[in-house]
Design an enzyme around this catalytic site. Structure first.
Site, PDB file in Angstrom:
ATOM      1  N   GLN A 210      -0.951   2.238  -6.104  1.00  0.00           N
ATOM      2  CA  GLN A 210      -2.237   2.574  -6.091  1.00  0.00           C
ATOM      3  C   GLN A 210      -3.258   2.145  -7.209  1.00  0.00           C
ATOM      4  OE1 GLN A 210      -2.861   6.675  -5.182  1.00  0.00           O
ATOM      5  NE2 GLN A 210      -2.660   6.428  -3.016  1.00  0.00           N
TER       6      GLN A 210
ATOM      7  N   SER B 207      -8.630  -2.232  -2.418  1.00  0.00           N
ATOM      8  CA  SER B 207      -9.436  -1.231  -2.340  1.00  0.00           C
ATOM      9  C   SER B 207     -10.557  -0.981  -3.406  1.00  0.00           C
ATOM     10  CB  SER B 207      -8.629   0.056  -2.505  1.00  0.00           C
ATOM     11  OG  SER B 207      -7.843   0.295  -1.364  1.00  0.00           O
TER      12      SER B 207
ATOM     13  N   ASP C  71      -4.224  -1.534  -6.582  1.00  0.00           N
ATOM     14  CA  ASP C  71      -4.742  -1.924  -5.328  1.00  0.00           C
ATOM     15  C   ASP C  71      -6.061  -2.610  -5.527  1.00  0.00           C
ATOM     16  OD1 ASP C  71      -5.461  -2.228  -2.507  1.00  0.00           O
ATOM     17  OD2 ASP C  71      -5.358  -0.170  -2.091  1.00  0.00           O
TER      18      ASP C  71
ATOM     19  N   TYR D 206      -4.546   0.056   8.078  1.00  0.00           N
ATOM     20  CA  TYR D 206      -5.641  -0.792   8.620  1.00  0.00           C
ATOM     21  C   TYR D 206      -5.386  -0.236  10.299  1.00  0.00           C
ATOM     22  CZ  TYR D 206      -5.931  -3.936   4.826  1.00  0.00           C
ATOM     23  OH  TYR D 206      -6.116  -4.377   3.425  1.00  0.00           O
TER      24      TYR D 206
ATOM     25  N   ARG E  66       0.697  -1.047   0.048  1.00  0.00           N
ATOM     26  CA  ARG E  66       0.031  -0.017  -0.075  1.00  0.00           C
ATOM     27  C   ARG E  66       1.087   1.221   0.101  1.00  0.00           C
ATOM     28  NH1 ARG E  66      -5.997  -0.786   2.807  1.00  0.00           N
ATOM     29  NH2 ARG E  66      -6.647  -1.920   0.969  1.00  0.00           N
TER      30      ARG E  66
END
Length: 362
Positions: A124, A130, A127, A224, A119
């Site tokens: 991105q 997500s 990902d 997280y 991450r």
């Protein structure tokens, strides 16, 4: 590099790993793409669309490709069809399916787990956690609105004014924020809770109220929430038990990678809620945030509906597949610039996502 896209065989899985517009981009970037016949039909992508995008339509895609891209982890039979040196990309569950990872390692497969993508800013576009959590949060809010025996928005009618529903979202990660945004669009009065104070601004930017229960937790490097101590968990449960009866809907999203979902809502808290209330437990796949959640089922507890459906992204397979395919394509172009595989294990993304043969190949 020849990429193979098999039809998903996991029960109730309707997504496909690549979609026609992404196939078109990959073929233009130097890849050959083979798609198993009818692989995209469940996601509303017919074979003709793949052919128009430049893909070859085949049976037995495993024997004809150097890289296999999937959504779900391969079955034992599928893993047996992979050859030494083949590349595999998908949600491989490296933290929970040790036998499956060992099977791939023994076969000499170079496997990349989409849930292991670091991450970091540079990763991105890859990902997939997500992108699929976005679908999950959206669908969770829709399920709540469908099951709640009330309107979500405030309505002013000739028969009088109907007050809006009150929704609480527990966990303000990607799924939680999308659930907040969707519930707000539907007109509900929304509150969000998270033990990470850093997300308060994000919750409020969506027009929701941040519910402060006085419990603070740290954020991990992956973004997280760190697991709470037993004392903090007990304090959190007690605080929620007092507040939950104020809400018509509770959507829970708290998860810890590779661990059972934390229990946020004890049975006593559910029994204190009003009949007709709804709990949508988006963490059901790892056991659920509610003590009474039954993964894969919808249950009734004293008039309170508890929805524990799993794999919600598969229930919206068209857009879920489009988002996932873009993540996969970004990883493919990272691993194979100009369509030629060049694995650089000094690279943080390549090394972090690889779950088999990392040591040998490096």
């Amino acid at each position: 590099m020849r990429i193979g896209v098999p039809k998903e065989t996991a029960p109730d899985e309707r997504r496909v790993a690549l979609v026609p517009d992404v196939v078109s981009r990959l073929t233009g970037a130097g890849f050959d793409v083979l798609v198993e016949n009818s692989a995209g039909e469940a996601a509303s992508f017919p074979d003709a669309a793949f052919a128009d995008a430049g893909a070859g339509l085949v049976d037995g895609v495993f024997a004809q490709a150097e890289a296999i891209v999937k959504v779900q982890k391969p079955t034992a039979d599928e893993a047996g069809r992979l050859r030494r040196g083949d590349v595999l990309i998908g949600f491989l569950q490296p933290l929970t399916d040790r036998d499956g990872i060992d099977r791939l390692a023994t076969a000499g497969v170079v496997a990349f787990a989409m849930e292991s993508i670091p991450r970091i800013t540079r990763a991105q576009p890859m990902d997939a956690l997500s992108s699929q959590a976005t679908v999950q949060g959206y669908k969770g809010a829709l399920l709540a609105a469908d099951r709640l025996p009330k309107f979500f928005p405030m309505l002013t009618t000739a028969a009088g004014t109907v007050p809006p529903a009150k929704v609480l979202v527990l966990g303000a990660g990607v799924a939680g924020l999308q659930a907040i945004a969707t519930a707000r669009r539907l007109g509900a009065v929304v509150s969000g809770f998270d033990v990470r104070p850093v997300v308060k601004e994000q919750v409020e930017s969506l027009g929701a109220t941040f519910l402060d229960l006085g419990i603070r937790g740290e954020e991990t490097a992956g973004g997280y929430a760190a697991e709470l101590t037993p004392e903090q968990q007990a304090e959190q449960q007690a605080a929620l038990e007092q507040r939950l009866p104020d809400y018509d809907v509770v959507i829970t999203t708290a998860a810890i990678p590779g661990r059972p979902a934390p229990k946020l809502i004890p049975a006593a808290a559910v029994r204190a809620m009003r009949p007709g209330s709804v709990i949508v437990d988006l963490a059901a796949e790892t056991g659920g945030n509610c003590e009474l959640t039954k993964p894969g089922e919808e249950v009734d507890e004293g008039g309170v509906s508890i929805i524990g459906f799993t794999n919600l992204p598969s229930t919206m397979p068209t857009h879920a597949s489009q988002l996932y395919a873009r993540n996969v394509a970004a990883l493919l172009t990272h691993l194979a610039p100009q369509g030629e595989l060049k694995l650089d294990f000094s690279d943080e993304i390549t090394a972090g996502a690889c779950v088999t043969r990392k040591e040998e190949t490096a």
